[in-house]
Design a protein around this motif. Structure first.
Motif, PDB file in Angstrom:
ATOM      1  N   VAL A  38      -2.594  -0.267   0.927  1.00 29.94           N
ATOM      2  CA  VAL A  38      -1.826  -0.859   0.007  1.00 29.94           C
ATOM      3  C   VAL A  38      -0.858  -0.658  -1.231  1.00 29.94           C
ATOM      4  N   ALA A  39      -0.421   0.641  -1.728  1.00 31.73           N
ATOM      5  CA  ALA A  39       1.170   0.598  -1.793  1.00 31.73           C
ATOM      6  C   ALA A  39       2.373  -0.293  -0.482  1.00 31.73           C
ATOM      7  N   VAL A  40       1.770  -0.296   0.735  1.00 32.72           N
ATOM      8  CA  VAL A  40       2.239  -0.512   1.372  1.00 32.72           C
ATOM      9  C   VAL A  40       2.687  -2.246   1.761  1.00 32.72           C
ATOM     10  N   VAL A  41       1.192  -2.978   1.738  1.00 32.71           N
ATOM     11  CA  VAL A  41       1.547  -4.362   1.276  1.00 32.71           C
ATOM     12  C   VAL A  41       1.922  -4.976   0.203  1.00 32.71           C
ATOM     13  N   TRP A  42       1.449  -4.124  -1.327  1.00 33.62           N
ATOM     14  CA  TRP A  42       2.053  -4.937  -2.067  1.00 33.62           C
ATOM     15  C   TRP A  42       3.243  -4.317  -2.715  1.00 33.62           C
ATOM     16  N   ASP A  43       4.050  -5.525  -2.089  1.00 38.09           N
ATOM     17  CA  ASP A  43       5.480  -5.465  -2.527  1.00 38.09           C
ATOM     18  C   ASP A  43       5.863  -5.366  -4.216  1.00 38.09           C
ATOM     19  N   ALA A  44       5.595  -5.987  -4.602  1.00 39.85           N
ATOM     20  CA  ALA A  44       5.270  -6.394  -5.651  1.00 39.85           C
ATOM     21  C   ALA A  44       4.897  -4.960  -7.161  1.00 39.85           C
ATOM     22  N   GLY A  45       4.195  -3.984  -6.498  1.00 37.46           N
ATOM     23  CA  GLY A  45       3.535  -3.049  -7.343  1.00 37.46           C
ATOM     24  C   GLY A  45       3.477  -1.622  -6.367  1.00 37.46           C
ATOM     25  N   GLY A  46       3.476  -1.588  -5.544  1.00 34.96           N
ATOM     26  CA  GLY A  46       3.429  -0.638  -4.940  1.00 34.96           C
ATOM     27  C   GLY A  46       4.178   0.769  -4.820  1.00 34.96           C
ATOM     28  N   ALA A  47       5.767   0.604  -5.835  1.00 35.53           N
ATOM     29  CA  ALA A  47       6.109   1.499  -6.191  1.00 35.53           C
ATOM     30  C   ALA A  47       5.236   1.928  -6.943  1.00 35.53           C
ATOM     31  N   ARG A  48       5.089   1.338  -7.955  1.00 35.94           N
ATOM     32  CA  ARG A  48       4.605   1.761  -9.149  1.00 35.94           C
ATOM     33  C   ARG A  48       3.003   2.423  -8.805  1.00 35.94           C
ATOM     34  N   LEU A  49       1.990   2.859  -8.416  1.00 35.40           N
ATOM     35  CA  LEU A  49       1.117   2.437  -7.556  1.00 35.40           C
ATOM     36  C   LEU A  49       0.946   4.057  -7.165  1.00 35.40           C
TER      37      LEU A  49
END
Length: 208
Positions: A38-49
């Motif tokens: 999920v972190a790799v594909v979610w550009d907007a919130g991957g870092a937060r996750l």
């Protein structure tokens, strides 16, 4: 090395403990792999996750360490760092990326130095980890200078996702080894008064 670590963990665990532990290891491994994807594909919130999950893991580890008398200081430090990471993850996506940009090289270096402080094959693994630290740090710095530091922060998030995924794989390997240990038949009960002195020779002196 992942398989060897999982095997050593299984060897130190009784079948009863393995039966209780392997479902938790399996669930944890699957969860971490999902977080990495999920972190790799979610550009907007991957870092937060990633930062939030890492902070939560640090809080859990810190609580365990703080319960021991000898590791109370390290536990308090891990607990504080974990709570700070969770706070940043909840507050800002951009700040989470910047924290990962600094934390990923620092974490790789700390892990490499910790492995180098040991002996044998672990020390060789530390040398390999030190090489990876140099490569990753150099790549992040080059990306920041050429393409911008926001792009470098995105690269650090990808590296962190790979590390989380690797941890998930380690847990899955450990779960499989623990499940195999849990499936072993229980050891036969010894007769009353048996000290195990004659069993290895094919008989029992307590029955003679």
């Amino acid at each position: 090395m992942a398989d060897g670590a999982a095997v050593r963990t299984a060897e130190r665990t009784s079948p009863e403990q393995a039966r209780r532990a392997w479902p938790r290891w399996l669930a944890g491994g699957i969860a971490l792999l999902l977080v990495a994807v999920v972190a790799v594909v979610w550009d907007a919130g991957g870092a937060r996750l990633l930062l939030g999950v890492a902070g939560a893991l640090a809080v859990g580890r810190g609580a365990v360490l703080a319960s021991g008398a000898r590791s109370r200081g390290a536990g308090a430090a891990a607990l504080g760092a974990g709570l700070a990471a969770v706070g940043v993850a909840l507050a800002s996506a951009s700040a989470s990326g910047w924290v990962l940009l600094a934390a990923v090289p620092a974490g790789l270096l700390a892990g490499a130095l910790a492995l180098l402080g040991r002996g044998g094959a672990v020390r060789r693994g530390g040398r390999a980890a030190l090489v990876w630290w140099a490569l990753v740090t150099g790549l992040l710095v080059a990306t920041g200078l050429v393409a911008g530091w926001s792009r470098a922060a995105g690269g650090a998030a990808v590296v962190a996702a790979l590390a989380v995924g690797l941890l998930g794989v380690l847990l899955l390997v450990g779960a499989l080894n623990l499940r195999a240990l849990a499936a072993r038949p229980p050891a036969p009960a010894r007769p009353a008064g048996c000290a195990g002195c004659a069993c290895g020779a094919g008989g029992c002196g307590a029955l003679g």
